[in-house]
Design a protein around this motif. Structure first.
Motif, short mmCIF file in Angstrom:
data_model
loop_
_atom_site.label_atom_id
_atom_site.label_comp_id
_atom_site.label_asym_id
_atom_site.label_seq_id
_atom_site.Cartn_x
_atom_site.Cartn_y
_atom_site.Cartn_z
N PHE B 57 0.82 -1.21 0.00
CA PHE B 57 0.00 0.00 0.00
C PHE B 57 0.85 1.26 0.00
CE2 PHE B 57 -3.92 -1.71 -0.39
CZ PHE B 57 -4.26 -2.65 0.55
N LEU B 58 1.93 1.22 0.77
CA LEU B 58 2.80 2.41 0.79
C LEU B 58 3.40 2.65 -0.59
CD1 LEU B 58 3.62 4.48 2.85
CD2 LEU B 58 5.77 3.29 3.13
N GLY B 59 3.75 1.54 -1.25
CA GLY B 59 4.29 1.68 -2.59
C GLY B 59 3.30 2.35 -3.54
N VAL B 60 2.05 1.88 -3.44
CA VAL B 60 1.02 2.47 -4.30
C VAL B 60 0.82 3.95 -3.94
CG1 VAL B 60 -1.42 2.44 -4.83
CG2 VAL B 60 -0.18 0.30 -4.69
N LEU B 61 0.81 4.24 -2.64
CA LEU B 61 0.60 5.62 -2.21
C LEU B 61 1.70 6.54 -2.72
CD1 LEU B 61 -1.27 7.38 -0.48
CD2 LEU B 61 0.34 7.07 1.40
N ILE B 66 4.10 10.68 -6.43
CA ILE B 66 5.10 11.05 -7.44
C ILE B 66 4.44 11.23 -8.81
CG2 ILE B 66 7.21 10.35 -8.61
CD1 ILE B 66 8.05 8.86 -6.21
N GLY B 67 3.51 10.29 -9.10
CA GLY B 67 2.82 10.38 -10.38
C GLY B 67 2.04 11.67 -10.50
N LEU B 157 5.70 0.40 -6.16
CA LEU B 157 6.09 1.75 -6.52
C LEU B 157 6.44 1.83 -8.00
CD1 LEU B 157 6.84 4.60 -5.72
CD2 LEU B 157 9.08 3.78 -5.07
N ARG B 158 7.26 0.90 -8.45
CA ARG B 158 7.71 0.92 -9.83
C ARG B 158 6.57 0.70 -10.79
NH1 ARG B 158 9.23 -3.03 -13.07
NH2 ARG B 158 9.00 -4.53 -11.38
#
Lengths: 616, 390
Positions: B57-61, B66-67, B157-158
């Motif tokens: 979830f943190l990665g998605v957040l 950034i996006g 994230l990536r």
């Protein structure tokens, strides 16, 4: 007196009054700052730049000794628009009608003028005329001028780069320029300078001869408060046509009458503007519309930029030559060429006429025509990569250019003027090719000139009579595109060339060839024994491989094998039992797992298990 | 059809969520199987389990943040920063992901072989906080403890970043109505595949599941490594030509002919639908370079070599041809940290000596040394049972 006697006498008279002009020009580099922004070496004649305006009269003989003053490069000279009838070897393009002149050598360009009007001269060696080797060449008629004027003025317009061709051309013809984007000029020039002032007197008629001596960009010319009356195009006198805006592609000439006002109190702008549709992108700081001035009153202020709607430019198609030459008969021979830009196997973007990009032969085409004997009428001997087409003497020839590219191109035919019998408007959607059974009606008195532009994704039809035995280059006059190979070679009446003793190669010609190591006989592959054997000729680069080559298949197979082996290894490892795995893992992860307290609150030790101690 | 369902968006979202879902579900299934579900040590299990979800979830957040920044820059400043440096970002992310997956994959395979209670102990030990405060911040410690967090975090994230920027409209000219449905269906499809993997994994034999999922992980990792190299080469070429090469299509001029190993004018993972799945799973490129092909093969050679070495060492106690070296001695950190001195086991000679001592003691005392706690099987006893080969 009888008419014939009259004619005879005037003929003798013209011969008597015909002059011979002898010029010696040595090429060399001169540091100049044409646009005022950037000093750079330009190619000059006898240490001066710009090159001199040459002037002569119809019937005169020209003897121009071109001395190659460079140390590291060849050179050539082309008199743009000259028919060179009977003197094909004086035309200029290297490996077409001559060998390039090596450093230190001289070549005599000797020919007689049979035309009159506005012409120009320039190097035909790649990159040189863009670097400055160009000048105006005006030929007066022996007859009086059909239009009245008070004063004559020469005007050249051009594009200007701050870098020279040595820098620009390799970067242009490179795999890192896959779209073939032409370098953008840094500025435009008006009479080889910028912001020029033309001092005029009121109530006068000026005959202005305008030449676009640029290497790439077509330009608009328009004046504040004044009009142009077009009287000549490319050396062909026409019926007067008035316009506000001239559109001149590179290498084209216009002669116009400009009538000045009676009120001499103020000054007016004389604009020259780039056709920015030719530019790939427009950099910040590039001045597209440049201001020059018509100065009536030197104390009055100079006006600022003058803008107008440039879509109303003059379409030269509707000009009617004063000679009232009617449309030539139906063609005996039609040359149809499709213009395409594409990449070849070295990743470079090339230009093609019918899938062939011009690649210079090992022996100049004229030399092949002179030495091939009876094979000279066989197109094969001139090479398969030179776009060579043999024309019969006296044929009416049509050239149909189908421009499949999205850019405008100015095409120029050496050795002739042609009738422009159709020019199809630009197409935004599909490419429109010439359809011989469905086309516009052809004009009764078509416009005649030697350089014509074709619109994007459209076509143009040209017609001329093959009455000039010689080797005539037909190419796009945008130097970048010529470098990319957008050219074909018309071999007109080769047997006629052979039988004319004047066309035999001069000593200078042979000297240039031998000093360069180029044979003075042979076909395009320099084979003089068997003219039909083209082994070893220069050909274009191989096309880009489409699909998998052997190398690709090997790589793909190896990669798949590697993947399978890898998964095999993982499987083997996964299935194998390891003894003592717990301690190994613990040791490798640097974790102590033997201290096992229920509440997990034990000190974290480096060096993992305590298994080394016997009996804890 | 195009007005409510943009196919390109669907495939982009599907591809991104597929890769993330594969990794997350493999980790989850591994946890479930490996730590015996919630029964053996619920605390540890829960903590690691939470790490995985938290990481995802943190990665998605973070990627949303950034996006959003990229999208904002694109629309307000008209500066397409993303497009200019996209290849560089992608390349770096790919390499990081590859490294992480490689390490995790092998670790997971080995951990699997431990008996269950040892795995629990290991997990417990991993999440233990050191008493000395300084040691809490050592990278080695942190990365081990939070490994279950790191991998899903970086992966989400990536993957998410590229999807968010793309869906956010950078470089896209579609009506807004065509966005929602493909995004939702793409997410559902990707998550669905992940869920199937999880249930399959959680219910079959752990060893089989682990082998299959590790194979998949390494296929993805090999593809990632190859893609990373490809992205770097593409970046260099784009810089030199001043344009965004590969996304201009598949024709000539979109790749550097001097570096090309194969090029087909179709099947471009950037613009042809479906081929981007191949790219995600296997690293397929329609325009392969020497760099991308060689790196792919080198990666597998590396993996095979490491596995081979590990197998050899585990069977024979040392590396081939180097009798006194163990695999972990090849790790430079081993020497730097001076672990050599703190090496758990004894050296061969010490083992030999100890063996003799025990034997002597036994015969002297006439009794058998009793080991009262199974946990304390020392290396001495083990080496006594399995004689050391000299």
């Amino acid at each position: 007196m009888k008419l014939t006697s009259l004619l005879f006498i005037s003929f003798i008279l013209s011969l008597v009054s015909a002059e011979t002009h002898t010029w010696y020009f040595e090429t060399g580099w001169v540091n100049k700052n044409p646009d005022g922004f950037f000093e750079k070496p330009m190619i000059g004649f006898n240490g001066t730049w710009p090159l001199p305006i040459l002037r002569a009269k119809k019937g005169d003989t020209i003897n121009l000794y071109l001395i190659n003053g460079f140390t590291d490069r060849n050179t050539t000279l082309h008199f743009h628009g000259m028919f060179q009838n009977g003197s094909s070897q004086m035309d200029g393009p290297p490996f077409v009608t001559q060998c390039p002149i090596p450093p230190g050598e001289t070549m005599l360009y000797n020919f007689t003028l049979t035309q009159h009007g506005t012409y120009w001269y320039h190097s035909h060696t790649s990159g040189q005329y863009g670097d400055g080797m160009r000048g105006i060449f005006f030929i007066d008629d022996t007859e009086p001028y059909p239009y009245d004027y008070d004063e004559e003025v020469m005007l050249s317009i051009s594009d200007n780069y701050h870098q020279n061709s040595d820098y620009l051309t390799p970067r242009f013809l490179s795999r890192f320029n896959p779209t073939g984007a032409e370098p953008i000029p840094d500025s435009s020039l008006f009479n080889e300078t910028r912001n020029a002032s033309w001092v005029v007197e009121p109530n006068k008629t000026y005959l202005v001869h305008i030449v676009n001596v640029g290497r790439f960009v077509s330009q608009y010319l328009y004046m504040e408060g004044h009009e142009f009356e077009v009287v000549e195009v490319d050396g062909v006198l026409v019926e007067k046509n008035t316009t506000d805006i001239l559109y001149i592609a590179v290498a084209q000439r216009y002669s116009v009458l400009i009538r000045t006002k009676s009120d001499a109190s103020q000054n007016y702008a004389f604009m020259n503007a780039f056709d920015d549709t030719l530019l790939d992108y427009i950099p910040n700081g590039l001045i597209l519309n440049s201001t020059n001035w018509i100065v009536y009153n030197e104390t009055a202020e100079l006006p600022g930029e003058y803008t107008t709607d440039l879509t109303q430019y003059f379409d030269d198609f509707y000009l009617r030559p004063l000679s009232n030459t009617t449309l030539y008969d139906d063609p005996d021979f039609v040359v149809t060429v499709d213009v395409v830009m594409d990449n070849l196997g070295d990743g470079v973007n090339y230009a093609f006429f019918n899938n062939v990009t011009y690649t210079a032969p090992k022996v100049p085409t004229l030399v092949t025509a002179l030495t091939a004997g009876k094979y000279a009428t066989n197109e094969l001997v001139y090479g398969t990569n030179t776009g060579s087409i043999v024309l019969q003497k006296g044929d009416v020839v049509d050239i149909v250019v189908n421009n499949q590219d999205t850019g405008k191109h100015p095409f120029h035919l050496h050795g002739h003027v042609f009738q422009v019998i159709e020019r199809h408007p630009e197409s935004d959607t599909d490419v429109i090719s010439f359809n011989s059974s469905d086309h516009a009606e052809w004009p009764e008195y078509p416009m005649i000139r030697d350089t014509v532009y074709v619109y994007p994704q459209a076509y143009v039809v040209l017609r001329f009579v093959a009455d000039n035995p010689g080797i005539w280059f037909f190419h796009c006059h945008i130097e970048w595109h010529l470098d990319q190979g957008l050219a074909i070679t018309l071999i007109e009446d080769p047997l006629g060339i052979q039988s004319n003793p004047n066309q035999a190669l001069s000593d200078d010609f042979i000297n240039s060839c031998t000093k360069n190591g180029i044979p003075v006989e042979g076909n395009a592959a320099a084979n003089s024994k068997n003219f039909l054997d083209l082994t070893g000729q220069n050909v274009q680069v191989k096309p880009l491989p489409t699909g998998f080559t052997a190398r690709g298949i090997v790589a793909l197979v190896f990669s798949c094998i590697a993947g399978f082996l890898g998964m095999g290894a993982i499987t083997v490892y996964g299935l194998a039992d390891i003894k003592d795995v717990e301690h190994r893992v613990a040791r490798d992860l640097d974790v102590d797992i033997d201290d096992d307290d229920a509440d997990g609150a034990t000190a974290f030790e480096e060096g993992s298990s305590s298994a080394g101690e016997v009996g804890k | 059809m195009v007005n409510v369902f943009n196919v390109q968006i669907f495939f982009v979202v599907f591809r991104e969520s597929l890769e993330a879902a594969v990794i997350v579900s493999v980790l989850l299934a591994f946890l479930k199987q490996g730590l015996g579900g919630a029964t053996d040590d619920p605390i540890v299990y829960k903590r690691l389990y939470r790490q995985i979800w938290f990481g995802s979830f943190l990665g998605v957040l973070v990627c949303l943040i950034i996006g959003a920044a990229f999208i904002g820059a694109f629309y307000s400043l008209k500066n397409d920063i993303w497009a200019k440096s996209e290849d560089l970002w992608e390349g770096i992310f790919c390499i990081i992901a590859t490294v992480l997956i490689t390490i995790m994959g092998l670790a997971m395979l080995r951990i699997n072989k431990m008996k269950e209670k040892w795995r629990v102990k290991l997990a417990r030990a991993l999440i233990k906080t050191p008493t000395k405060k300084l040691e809490r911040f050592k990278i080695g410690y942190l990365s081990k403890k939070y490994a279950m967090f790191l991998l899903p975090f970086i992966t989400c994230l990536r993957e998410g970043l590229e999807a968010v920027v793309f869906v956010g409209g950078v470089g896209l000219n579609s009506p807004a109505s065509s966005f929602p449905i493909p995004v939702i269906t793409g997410l559902m499809a990707g998550v669905g595949v992940g869920a199937i993997l999880y249930f399959f994994g959680a219910s079959t034999s752990l060893q089989i599941f682990l082998i299959i999922s590790t194979c998949f992980l390494y296929l993805i990792a090999a593809g990632l490594f190859s893609r990373g190299i490809w992205f770097f080469e593409n970046y260099v070429y784009s810089q030199k030509t001043g344009g965004d090469a590969a996304e201009n299509g598949s024709g000539p001029g979109t790749y550097d002919i001097a570096r090309s190993v194969w090029h087909v004018n179709c099947c471009n993972p950037n613009i042809d639908h479906g081929w981007d799945i191949f790219n995600a799973l296997f690293g397929w490129q329609n325009s392969a370079t020497y760099g991308s092909v060689i790196s792919y093969n080198l990666y597998w050679v590396l993996i095979i070599s490491i596995i081979g070495l590990m197998l050899y060492e585990e069977k024979n106690g040392h590396l081939p041809f180097l009798k006194s070296t163990k695999l972990n001695e090849l790790n430079p950190m081993y020497h730097i940290k001076g672990k050599k001195a703190k090496q758990a086991g004894l050296t061969e000679d010490e083992h030999e000596l100890l063996f003799k001592e025990i034997k002597a003691k036994r015969s002297q005392e006439g009794k058998i040394v009793v080991v009262d706690d199974a946990d304390e099987i020392s290396s001495t006893e083990l080496t006594a049972l399995h004689p050391i080969e000299k």
